[in-house]
Scaffold this motif. Structure first.
Motif, PDB file in Angstrom:
ATOM      1  N   SER A 278      16.067 -38.316  30.256  1.00  0.00           N
ATOM      2  CA  SER A 278      15.591 -39.356  31.193  1.00  0.00           C
ATOM      3  C   SER A 278      16.173 -40.714  30.826  1.00  0.00           C
ATOM      4  CB  SER A 278      14.060 -39.408  31.173  1.00  0.00           C
ATOM      5  OG  SER A 278      13.504 -38.191  31.617  1.00  0.00           O
ATOM      6  N   ASP A 279      16.173 -41.041  29.549  1.00  0.00           N
ATOM      7  CA  ASP A 279      16.752 -42.314  29.125  1.00  0.00           C
ATOM      8  C   ASP A 279      18.236 -42.383  29.486  1.00  0.00           C
ATOM      9  OD1 ASP A 279      14.288 -42.954  28.132  1.00  0.00           O
ATOM     10  OD2 ASP A 279      14.780 -42.389  26.055  1.00  0.00           O
ATOM     11  N   PHE A 280      18.929 -41.282  29.274  1.00  0.00           N
ATOM     12  CA  PHE A 280      20.350 -41.264  29.606  1.00  0.00           C
ATOM     13  C   PHE A 280      20.573 -41.440  31.113  1.00  0.00           C
ATOM     14  CE2 PHE A 280      23.835 -38.592  31.172  1.00  0.00           C
ATOM     15  CZ  PHE A 280      24.921 -39.260  30.619  1.00  0.00           C
ATOM     16  N   ILE A 281      19.753 -40.735  31.912  1.00  0.00           N
ATOM     17  CA  ILE A 281      19.917 -40.808  33.366  1.00  0.00           C
ATOM     18  C   ILE A 281      19.619 -42.221  33.863  1.00  0.00           C
ATOM     19  CG2 ILE A 281      18.968 -40.010  35.547  1.00  0.00           C
ATOM     20  CD1 ILE A 281      18.628 -37.265  34.303  1.00  0.00           C
ATOM     21  N   ARG A 282      18.561 -42.842  33.323  1.00  0.00           N
ATOM     22  CA  ARG A 282      18.239 -44.208  33.756  1.00  0.00           C
ATOM     23  C   ARG A 282      19.368 -45.176  33.407  1.00  0.00           C
ATOM     24  NH1 ARG A 282      12.929 -42.620  32.018  1.00  0.00           N
ATOM     25  NH2 ARG A 282      11.498 -42.545  33.820  1.00  0.00           N
ATOM     26  N   ALA A 283      19.915 -45.026  32.223  1.00  0.00           N
ATOM     27  CA  ALA A 283      21.036 -45.891  31.836  1.00  0.00           C
ATOM     28  C   ALA A 283      22.227 -45.678  32.758  1.00  0.00           C
ATOM     29  CB  ALA A 283      21.425 -45.632  30.379  1.00  0.00           C
ATOM     30  N   TYR A 464      22.597 -37.708  42.793  1.00  0.00           N
ATOM     31  CA  TYR A 464      22.433 -36.561  41.888  1.00  0.00           C
ATOM     32  C   TYR A 464      21.588 -36.952  40.675  1.00  0.00           C
ATOM     33  CZ  TYR A 464      23.706 -33.113  38.353  1.00  0.00           C
ATOM     34  OH  TYR A 464      23.668 -32.171  37.360  1.00  0.00           O
ATOM     35  N   LEU A 465      21.893 -38.130  40.101  1.00  0.00           N
ATOM     36  CA  LEU A 465      21.126 -38.562  38.935  1.00  0.00           C
ATOM     37  C   LEU A 465      19.678 -38.846  39.306  1.00  0.00           C
ATOM     38  CD1 LEU A 465      23.714 -40.866  37.129  1.00  0.00           C
ATOM     39  CD2 LEU A 465      22.965 -38.578  36.466  1.00  0.00           C
ATOM     40  N   LEU A 466      19.469 -39.387  40.492  1.00  0.00           N
ATOM     41  CA  LEU A 466      18.081 -39.592  40.928  1.00  0.00           C
ATOM     42  C   LEU A 466      17.346 -38.255  41.019  1.00  0.00           C
ATOM     43  CD1 LEU A 466      18.362 -42.339  43.721  1.00  0.00           C
ATOM     44  CD2 LEU A 466      17.325 -42.556  41.448  1.00  0.00           C
ATOM     45  N   ASN A 467      18.045 -37.230  41.552  1.00  0.00           N
ATOM     46  CA  ASN A 467      17.443 -35.899  41.665  1.00  0.00           C
ATOM     47  C   ASN A 467      17.162 -35.321  40.280  1.00  0.00           C
ATOM     48  OD1 ASN A 467      16.561 -33.499  42.850  1.00  0.00           O
ATOM     49  ND2 ASN A 467      18.594 -32.588  42.680  1.00  0.00           N
TER      50      ASN A 467
END
Length: 816
Positions: A278-283, A464-467
């Protein structure tokens, strides 16, 4: 006659050298050793059962989700990206279950580093879960290892003693501290707090409770080694977790805690991955959002700079305008061409007075109106000219008017041509501009496509990252373990070890096997003669008979009885009968018999005395002559070992009266004896004396049988020297004394005819039953000592019974 005729014996029912009857006889003869050994082994087994704690087994079954076998049901945030596949193998999970890290957490959670136990008779009983006391070490560390004893006192206090941590001196170990429940006490092993528990009953008053604190590492290793994880079936992903322990409850709790820690660790591991993901996706969303904004601004700038809304619509508009401008330009070109044609037509003098061609499609309205008026005037002039002449003033006026109109038309045409030319040039300029815009469209499209492509990539990656961010949050919320519990820890209430029935059975078998093995080993190590078969296999000399082992008899060594039906008496009677079947080269039959053996203590004197007594009891006159000048065995047995009036005196010439040598035996009236006398310095030379030959010849005339008791044939040469005096040589072999390796030497004596009419008598055989009442066969058991005469034999046979005889047989310590 053959040996079979001389001494018929029942056939041996044997298979090899040992029969079942021999084994049973050996067991029966040594039954007390079997009883003692079985009792000792059963006692040891009972002590082991009484002192060994009971071990119980508990087993749990879990289903591991193996992705190779259809068990992967987790939601993985990056399951569709290479490098992020979440795959599990049941073999790997088994290793994780047995990991030291998980067991350390189980030990910490259940407090397994501290053990409580009490002494219950011979056994130490573990108090896990039921300890009447609880000890907490204030300065506890993972490496702390200590022991102490806590004894509840009747007054409610607690006594601490027997401290030990592996380094304390004896003085500190013997320290005793009395504390109240819940107090903190400073002890040699550190500060501790001892508390009572609800399990403390009056039964524990005065009972020492041993408390052992182990280090985390040692406790972890112990429980880790006790837990076994196995895959139940290679086709499935079912894992069995088994543990054996003295306390069933502890085994159950350890297994259940291990499975729970394993599942918690798997869930925590997945959630930790979800948090990191999650941290990676948010970044990445922040970065891609900024990049997407830059792309959008690039599109805006491109449209603003090119004054376009949509690239495709702009392209269509530019193409449409270019086509329109080109069409309009062509139309203007046509109009200019028509206007110039009309102008040239009017200027041509050849066409003066002719009608002007009409090109309304290209001419202006003014010019068209002028041309119409001009043509009407031409037509009017022509009508007038048809009714008049050119000199008509009206015609003249009309000519002047037509000339003016022509000039006006020409001026209008010139003006119109100029206007059309300007319009044509303007249209060509617009067409060129539209063509330039069309030519610039590919570059603009290329730039727009690049920007649009970046925009699309960023948008798709952003979506995609939001998904995946939502999937990661879902994974965190619904993270599941890698295993599903099929059965919690369970097991039989009966211990798996020690198994009392099996241990007692094994102890009984071992108790019976030890003496049997020792006796059998003694028999295997025994190289002595063990029966008639040994002699028959190695010696071809006639077998005259065998004498059974016998204990008893009088002090002179006489064991036969005149009317006795015992096996020994019957054996000597059979020996007496077999003597009559021996073929003797002398025509007078058997008169003198020589008795010898391989070694001392074969019992030749005993055989000679009892065979002579048997013959005397049958009415024969028998004379026993002691030719053993070295040991005087016969004389000693009959109580005249130190007699100076014997055969040696006669042979030395001290006396010539043969009758003075003959003494009554005191055994039977028909049995007389000649003692050996004083031991000479040269026994062999004395036996070569002619006086001995004359004496023997004279005695043969007076007695039916002359028995010559000589020395052992393998020890000295006396027996071989004395053979010339005998008609028959009885070679005595004692069972259990003579080594079988010496039988070839006896065979050589027979084949070389060292003794006249040599035959074998087996002495001291073990009696076993046959169909007619008795018989003789092989004997296994204790070894025999050598005896010289019956008295020595009986002493040796007594010594061979018991453990001393057994040790003598094992180490070969026979009496020489």
């Amino acid at each position: 006659m053959t040996e079979r005729t001389i001494n018929p014996q029942p056939a041996e029912e044997t298979t090899g050298n040992v029969t079942l009857h021999d084994i049973l006889r050996m067991v029966a003869a040594n039954w007390y050793w079997f009883v003692i050994s079985a009792a000792v082994c059963l006692g040891a087994a009972y002590y082991y059962l009484a002192s060994t704690p009971r071990i119980y087994s508990r087993t749990a079954t879990i289903l591991v989700k193996d992705s190779r076998k259809g068990g992967d049901t987790d939601l993985a945030a990056f399951s569709d990206l290479a490098g992020f596949q979440n795959r599990r193998s049941v073999d790997n999970e088994v290793f994780i279950l047995q990991s030291r890290r998980l067991m350390s957490e189980v030990v910490r959670r259940l407090g397994l580093t501290t053990d409580y136990s009490v002494r219950d008779r011979l056994r130490t009983r573990d108090l896990y879960g039921q300890s009447p006391l609880r000890v907490r070490f204030i300065d506890e560390t993972e490496d702390l290892s200590a022991e102490l004893t806590v004894t509840p006192l009747p007054d409610g206090r607690l006594r601490l003693s027997d401290f030990d941590d592996g380094f304390l001196p004896k003085s500190e170990r013997r320290t005793q501290i009395v504390v109240e429940s819940g107090d903190t006490a400073a002890t040699p092993v550190g500060k501790v707090v001892v508390e009572r528990t609800p399990y403390l009953t009056p039964a524990y008053e005065g009972v020492p409770v041993r408390v052992r604190k182990r280090s985390l590492g040692s406790a972890t290793s112990a429980y880790r080694n006790a837990v076994k994880c196995d895959v139940a079936n290679k086709q499935a992903s079912v894992v069995t977790v088994t543990m054996s322990n003295t306390v069933p409850r502890r085994a159950e709790e350890v297994i259940d805690a291990l499975v729970a820690v394993y599942n918690e660790d798997a869930v925590e591991d997945k959630r930790r991955i979800s948090v990191v993901t999650s941290d990676f996706i948010r970044a990445r969303l922040d970065v891609i959002g900024r990049e997407l904004g830059d792309v959008d601004r690039g599109i805006e700038e491109l449209k603003r700079s090119n004054r376009m809304i949509d690239l495709q619509s702009e392209a269509a508009r530019n193409v449409s305008e270019s086509s329109r401008y080109k069409a309009e330009g062509l139309s203007l070109e046509n109009q200019i061409a028509v206007a110039r044609f009309v102008s040239d037509y009017l200027r041509d003098p050849a066409h003066a007075g002719e009608l002007i061609p009409m090109a309304a499609s290209v001419a202006s309205e003014t010019v068209a109106a002028q041309i119409d008026r001009y043509n009407e005037a031409i037509l009017t002039r022509s009508r007038l000219l048809a009714n008049g002449s050119e000199q008509n003033p009206v015609i003249g006026e009309m000519d002047r008017e037509l000339a003016a109109v022509r000039r006006s038309i020409l001026a209008s045409l010139d003006s119109h041509i100029a206007t059309l030319t300007l319009q044509r040039d303007a249209m060509r300029g617009e067409e060129a501009t539209a063509d330039d815009r069309i030519a610039a469209m590919p570059s603009q499209e290329k730039a727009m496509l690049g920007i649009a492509r970046q925009q699309k990539i960023k948008e798709e990656l952003y979506l995609y990252l939001l998904n995946k961010l939502e999937e990661t949050q879902l994974n965190y919320a619904v993270a599941e373990s890698n295993a599903r519990i099929i059965d919690t820890a369970y097991g039989s209430p009966l211990p798996v070890s020690p198994r009392a029935t099996m241990i007692l059975s094994i102890a009984l078998v071992v108790g019976l096997a030890i003496p049997f093995g020792l006796l059998y080993l003694v028999g295997m190590l025994d190289t002595t003669i063990r029966g008639r078969k040994d002699i028959e296999e190695h010696v071809s000399a006639p077998f005259l008979g065998d004498i059974p082992y016998h204990e008893g008899g009088d002090e002179r060594g006489v064991a036969v009885r005149e009317a006795g039906r015992d096996p020994l008496s019957e054996a000597f009677r059979m020996l007496r009968s077999n003597m009559t079947f021996m073929n003797v080269s002398a025509g007078n039959g058997i008169r003198s018999v020589l008795f010898t053996s391989t070694n001392p203590h074969a019992g030749k004197t005993f055989v000679a005395v009892n065979l002579a007594a048997t013959l005397a009891m049958a009415g024969k006159r028998v004379l026993l002559v002691d030719l053993d000048f070295r040991r005087h065995a016969l004389s000693s047995q009959l109580g005249h070992g130190g007699s100076k009036h014997g055969l040696t005196a006669y042979l030395a010439g001290t006396t010539d009266n043969a009758d003075a040598l003959i003494r009554p035996s005191g055994i039977h009236d028909g049995l007389d004896v000649i003692y050996a006398g004083t031991q000479p310095p040269n026994p062999a030379e004395m036996l070569l004396s002619e006086r001995l030959d004359r004496l023997v010849g004279e005695l043969k005339e007076r007695y039916d049988f002359l028995f010559l008791d000589s020395t052992p044939a393998m020890s000295v040469a006396d027996a071989v020297i004395s053979d010339r005096l005998a008609d028959l040589c009885i070679y005595i072999v004692r069972e259990g004394v003579l080594d079988r390796r010496q039988l070839p030497d006896i065979e050589r004596l027979y084949r070389e005819k060292r003794f006249r009419n040599m035959c074998i008598v087996l002495n001291s055989t073990r009696v076993r039953r046959h169909g007619y009442g008795y018989g003789y066969g092989y004997g296994y058991g204790y070894g025999y000592g050598y005896g010289y005469g019956y008295g020595d034999d009986r002493h040796d046979d007594e010594k061979r019974r018991g453990i001393r005889g057994l040790l003598r047989r094992i180490f070969g310590k026979h009496k020489k």
